[in-house]
Design a protein around this motif. Structure first.
Motif, PDB file in Angstrom:
ATOM      1  N   ILE A 214     -43.480 -11.040 105.372  1.00 46.07           N
ATOM      2  CA  ILE A 214     -42.053 -10.924 105.672  1.00 46.07           C
ATOM      3  C   ILE A 214     -41.611 -12.068 106.586  1.00 46.07           C
ATOM      4  CG2 ILE A 214     -40.294  -9.485 106.783  1.00 46.07           C
ATOM      5  CD1 ILE A 214     -42.057  -7.042 105.887  1.00 46.07           C
ATOM      6  N   ALA A 215     -42.408 -12.342 107.613  1.00 43.25           N
ATOM      7  CA  ALA A 215     -42.060 -13.409 108.557  1.00 43.25           C
ATOM      8  C   ALA A 215     -41.986 -14.760 107.850  1.00 43.25           C
ATOM      9  CB  ALA A 215     -43.077 -13.460 109.699  1.00 43.25           C
ATOM     10  N   VAL A 216     -42.969 -15.044 107.007  1.00 40.65           N
ATOM     11  CA  VAL A 216     -42.974 -16.328 106.304  1.00 40.65           C
ATOM     12  C   VAL A 216     -41.773 -16.420 105.366  1.00 40.65           C
ATOM     13  CG1 VAL A 216     -44.213 -17.718 104.587  1.00 40.65           C
ATOM     14  CG2 VAL A 216     -45.435 -16.781 106.550  1.00 40.65           C
ATOM     15  N   TRP A 217     -41.415 -15.344 104.723  1.00 38.35           N
ATOM     16  CA  TRP A 217     -40.251 -15.360 103.838  1.00 38.35           C
ATOM     17  C   TRP A 217     -38.996 -15.738 104.622  1.00 38.35           C
ATOM     18  CZ3 TRP A 217     -38.822 -16.187  99.217  1.00 38.35           C
ATOM     19  CH2 TRP A 217     -37.550 -15.834  98.774  1.00 38.35           C
ATOM     20  N   HIS A 218     -38.807 -15.117 105.782  1.00 40.28           N
ATOM     21  CA  HIS A 218     -37.633 -15.442 106.596  1.00 40.28           C
ATOM     22  C   HIS A 218     -37.712 -16.874 107.130  1.00 40.28           C
ATOM     23  CE1 HIS A 218     -35.912 -11.523 106.325  1.00 40.28           C
ATOM     24  NE2 HIS A 218     -36.972 -10.939 106.854  1.00 40.28           N
ATOM     25  N   TYR A 219     -38.893 -17.291 107.489  1.00 43.37           N
ATOM     26  CA  TYR A 219     -39.122 -18.618 108.062  1.00 43.37           C
ATOM     27  C   TYR A 219     -38.801 -19.735 107.074  1.00 43.37           C
ATOM     28  CZ  TYR A 219     -41.950 -22.071 110.747  1.00 43.37           C
ATOM     29  OH  TYR A 219     -42.413 -23.139 111.458  1.00 43.37           O
ATOM     30  N   ILE A 220     -39.253 -19.598 105.851  1.00 40.53           N
ATOM     31  CA  ILE A 220     -39.098 -20.679 104.876  1.00 40.53           C
ATOM     32  C   ILE A 220     -37.690 -20.767 104.305  1.00 40.53           C
ATOM     33  CG2 ILE A 220     -41.540 -20.714 104.297  1.00 40.53           C
ATOM     34  CD1 ILE A 220     -40.821 -19.246 101.677  1.00 40.53           C
ATOM     35  N   GLN A 221     -36.846 -19.820 104.621  1.00 45.17           N
ATOM     36  CA  GLN A 221     -35.471 -19.882 104.128  1.00 45.17           C
ATOM     37  C   GLN A 221     -34.722 -21.063 104.719  1.00 45.17           C
ATOM     38  OE1 GLN A 221     -34.611 -17.887 101.528  1.00 45.17           O
ATOM     39  NE2 GLN A 221     -36.760 -17.392 101.822  1.00 45.17           N
ATOM     40  N   LEU A 222     -35.225 -21.582 105.841  1.00 48.35           N
ATOM     41  CA  LEU A 222     -34.579 -22.717 106.494  1.00 48.35           C
ATOM     42  C   LEU A 222     -34.743 -24.004 105.697  1.00 48.35           C
ATOM     43  CD1 LEU A 222     -33.017 -23.689 108.936  1.00 48.35           C
ATOM     44  CD2 LEU A 222     -35.191 -23.974 110.136  1.00 48.35           C
ATOM     45  N   ALA A 223     -35.878 -24.148 105.047  1.00 48.64           N
ATOM     46  CA  ALA A 223     -36.147 -25.370 104.286  1.00 48.64           C
ATOM     47  C   ALA A 223     -37.214 -25.088 103.242  1.00 48.64           C
ATOM     48  CB  ALA A 223     -36.621 -26.475 105.222  1.00 48.64           C
ATOM     49  N   ASN A 224     -37.355 -26.005 102.312  1.00 49.14           N
ATOM     50  CA  ASN A 224     -38.340 -25.829 101.256  1.00 49.14           C
ATOM     51  C   ASN A 224     -39.167 -27.102 101.102  1.00 49.14           C
ATOM     52  OD1 ASN A 224     -39.827 -25.128  99.054  1.00 49.14           O
ATOM     53  ND2 ASN A 224     -38.127 -25.051  97.629  1.00 49.14           N
ATOM     54  N   PRO A 225     -40.021 -27.428 102.077  1.00 51.74           N
ATOM     55  CA  PRO A 225     -40.829 -28.649 101.961  1.00 51.74           C
ATOM     56  C   PRO A 225     -42.103 -28.402 101.156  1.00 51.74           C
ATOM     57  CG  PRO A 225     -41.202 -27.651 104.081  1.00 51.74           C
ATOM     58  CD  PRO A 225     -40.195 -26.788 103.365  1.00 51.74           C
ATOM     59  N   GLY A 226     -41.964 -28.275  99.857  1.00 51.90           N
ATOM     60  CA  GLY A 226     -43.128 -28.107  98.995  1.00 51.90           C
ATOM     61  C   GLY A 226     -43.754 -26.721  99.034  1.00 51.90           C
ATOM     62  N   ILE A 227     -42.983 -25.712  99.380  1.00 50.77           N
ATOM     63  CA  ILE A 227     -43.501 -24.349  99.454  1.00 50.77           C
ATOM     64  C   ILE A 227     -43.229 -23.648  98.130  1.00 50.77           C
ATOM     65  CG2 ILE A 227     -43.228 -22.119 100.608  1.00 50.77           C
ATOM     66  CD1 ILE A 227     -42.487 -23.711 103.136  1.00 50.77           C
ATOM     67  N   ASP A 228     -44.203 -22.894  97.659  1.00 46.32           N
ATOM     68  CA  ASP A 228     -44.055 -22.138  96.426  1.00 46.32           C
ATOM     69  C   ASP A 228     -43.165 -20.923  96.703  1.00 46.32           C
ATOM     70  OD1 ASP A 228     -44.246 -20.612  94.126  1.00 46.32           O
ATOM     71  OD2 ASP A 228     -46.418 -20.812  93.956  1.00 46.32           O
ATOM     72  N   MET A 229     -41.864 -21.106  96.534  1.00 44.60           N
ATOM     73  CA  MET A 229     -40.898 -20.051  96.854  1.00 44.60           C
ATOM     74  C   MET A 229     -41.095 -18.818  95.987  1.00 44.60           C
ATOM     75  SD  MET A 229     -39.089 -21.113  99.401  1.00 44.60           S
ATOM     76  CE  MET A 229     -37.459 -20.379  99.448  1.00 44.60           C
ATOM     77  N   GLU A 230     -41.467 -19.006  94.747  1.00 43.71           N
ATOM     78  CA  GLU A 230     -41.655 -17.860  93.853  1.00 43.71           C
ATOM     79  C   GLU A 230     -42.795 -16.976  94.347  1.00 43.71           C
ATOM     80  OE1 GLU A 230     -42.818 -16.985  89.225  1.00 43.71           O
ATOM     81  OE2 GLU A 230     -41.659 -18.782  89.664  1.00 43.71           O
ATOM     82  N   LEU A 231     -43.908 -17.580  94.733  1.00 46.57           N
ATOM     83  CA  LEU A 231     -45.029 -16.818  95.272  1.00 46.57           C
ATOM     84  C   LEU A 231     -44.626 -16.116  96.558  1.00 46.57           C
ATOM     85  CD1 LEU A 231     -48.011 -15.954  95.492  1.00 46.57           C
ATOM     86  CD2 LEU A 231     -48.416 -18.118  96.697  1.00 46.57           C
ATOM     87  N   ARG A 232     -43.942 -16.807  97.451  1.00 49.51           N
ATOM     88  CA  ARG A 232     -43.534 -16.216  98.728  1.00 49.51           C
ATOM     89  C   ARG A 232     -42.599 -15.049  98.483  1.00 49.51           C
ATOM     90  NH1 ARG A 232     -47.518 -17.184 101.035  1.00 49.51           N
ATOM     91  NH2 ARG A 232     -46.819 -15.223 101.874  1.00 49.51           N
ATOM     92  N   GLU A 233     -41.669 -15.185  97.511  1.00 45.89           N
ATOM     93  CA  GLU A 233     -40.742 -14.101  97.213  1.00 45.89           C
ATOM     94  C   GLU A 233     -41.486 -12.888  96.661  1.00 45.89           C
ATOM     95  OE1 GLU A 233     -36.487 -13.274  95.029  1.00 45.89           O
ATOM     96  OE2 GLU A 233     -37.691 -14.955  94.317  1.00 45.89           O
ATOM     97  N   LYS A 234     -42.459 -13.120  95.796  1.00 46.53           N
ATOM     98  CA  LYS A 234     -43.255 -12.009  95.252  1.00 46.53           C
ATOM     99  C   LYS A 234     -43.994 -11.284  96.360  1.00 46.53           C
ATOM    100  CE  LYS A 234     -43.953 -13.820  90.616  1.00 46.53           C
ATOM    101  NZ  LYS A 234     -44.895 -14.375  89.649  1.00 46.53           N
ATOM    102  N   ARG A 235     -44.570 -12.042  97.286  1.00 41.95           N
ATOM    103  CA  ARG A 235     -45.304 -11.420  98.391  1.00 41.95           C
ATOM    104  C   ARG A 235     -44.363 -10.670  99.326  1.00 41.95           C
ATOM    105  NH1 ARG A 235     -50.984 -13.179  99.449  1.00 41.95           N
ATOM    106  NH2 ARG A 235     -50.526 -11.937 101.259  1.00 41.95           N
ATOM    107  N   TYR A 236     -43.186 -11.219  99.565  1.00 41.20           N
ATOM    108  CA  TYR A 236     -42.182 -10.525 100.381  1.00 41.20           C
ATOM    109  C   TYR A 236     -41.807  -9.208  99.700  1.00 41.20           C
ATOM    110  CZ  TYR A 236     -37.658  -9.243 102.308  1.00 41.20           C
ATOM    111  OH  TYR A 236     -36.621  -8.535 102.853  1.00 41.20           O
ATOM    112  N   ASN A 237     -41.517  -9.259  98.405  1.00 44.95           N
ATOM    113  CA  ASN A 237     -41.136  -8.048  97.673  1.00 44.95           C
ATOM    114  C   ASN A 237     -42.261  -7.014  97.670  1.00 44.95           C
ATOM    115  OD1 ASN A 237     -38.549  -8.950  97.100  1.00 44.95           O
ATOM    116  ND2 ASN A 237     -39.159  -9.914  95.184  1.00 44.95           N
ATOM    117  N   ALA A 238     -43.511  -7.468  97.583  1.00 45.86           N
ATOM    118  CA  ALA A 238     -44.648  -6.539  97.640  1.00 45.86           C
ATOM    119  C   ALA A 238     -44.739  -5.877  99.013  1.00 45.86           C
ATOM    120  CB  ALA A 238     -45.949  -7.268  97.318  1.00 45.86           C
TER     121      ALA A 238
END
Length: 122
Positions: A71-95
Motif C-alpha cells: 500500500i505504501a509503495v502504491w501511494h509513493y510511486i503515484q508521484l512519479a514513474n521512473p521505470g516502475i512497473d505500475m501494473e504490478l504495483r497496482e495488482k499488489r495494492y489491489n491484493a
C-alpha cells in the motif's frame, strides 16, 4: 522504531527508484507509509490497532507488513514513474486491499490481537 521504516520499503521498491521519486526529501516516503498504515487501520476495526502498529521487528505480523508495504509503495510511486512497473504495483495494492477487506468481513482471521472492546476479531 516504527511499524514500517523507509529503509524497509527496499523489499518492494529499488532504492534508486525511490531516490528518483523523493529527490532526497524523506517526508515523501514517510507520508506514504503513514497513509498506508492509516488505510490498513481502517479495515482492522475489530483488532487492537494500537498494539498491532506499535509492534516492531520480529513482533510484527509478517503478512500484514507485506501488505502495508504494498500500500505504501502504491501511494509513493503515484508521484512519479521512473521505470516502475505500475501494473504490478497496482495488482499488489489491489491484493493488499482485498486481503484487508476479507479481514474486515471476517472471511480471513489473521494472527493479530483482538480489540479489547469487542473481545473478538472479525
Amino acid at each position: 522504531m516504527s511499524f514500517l521504516t523507509i529503509s524497509e520499503l527496499s523489499t518492494h521498491l529499488y532504492g534508486e527508484s525511490g531516490d528518483a521519486i523523493n529527490r532526497g526529501d524523506e517526508t515523501i516516503p514517510q507520508s506514504a507509509i503513514d497513509g498506508a498504515i492509516a488505510e490498513a487501520k481502517s479495515y482492522l476495526k475489530d483488532y487492537d490497532v494500537t498494539a498491532i502498529f506499535a509492534a516492531t521487528a520480529g513482533d510484527r505480523n509478517a503478512l500484514l507488513l507485506i501488505f502495508v508495504k504494498d500500500i505504501a509503495v502504491w501511494h509513493y510511486i503515484q508521484l512519479a514513474n521512473p521505470g516502475i512497473d505500475m501494473e504490478l504495483r497496482e495488482k499488489r495494492y489491489n491484493a493488499a486491499i482485498a486481503w484487508l477487506k476479507g479481514v474486515q468481513r471476517g472471511d480471513i482471521s489473521p494472527d493479530l490481537p483482538a480489540d479489547g472492546t469487542t473481545g473478538q476479531p472479525g
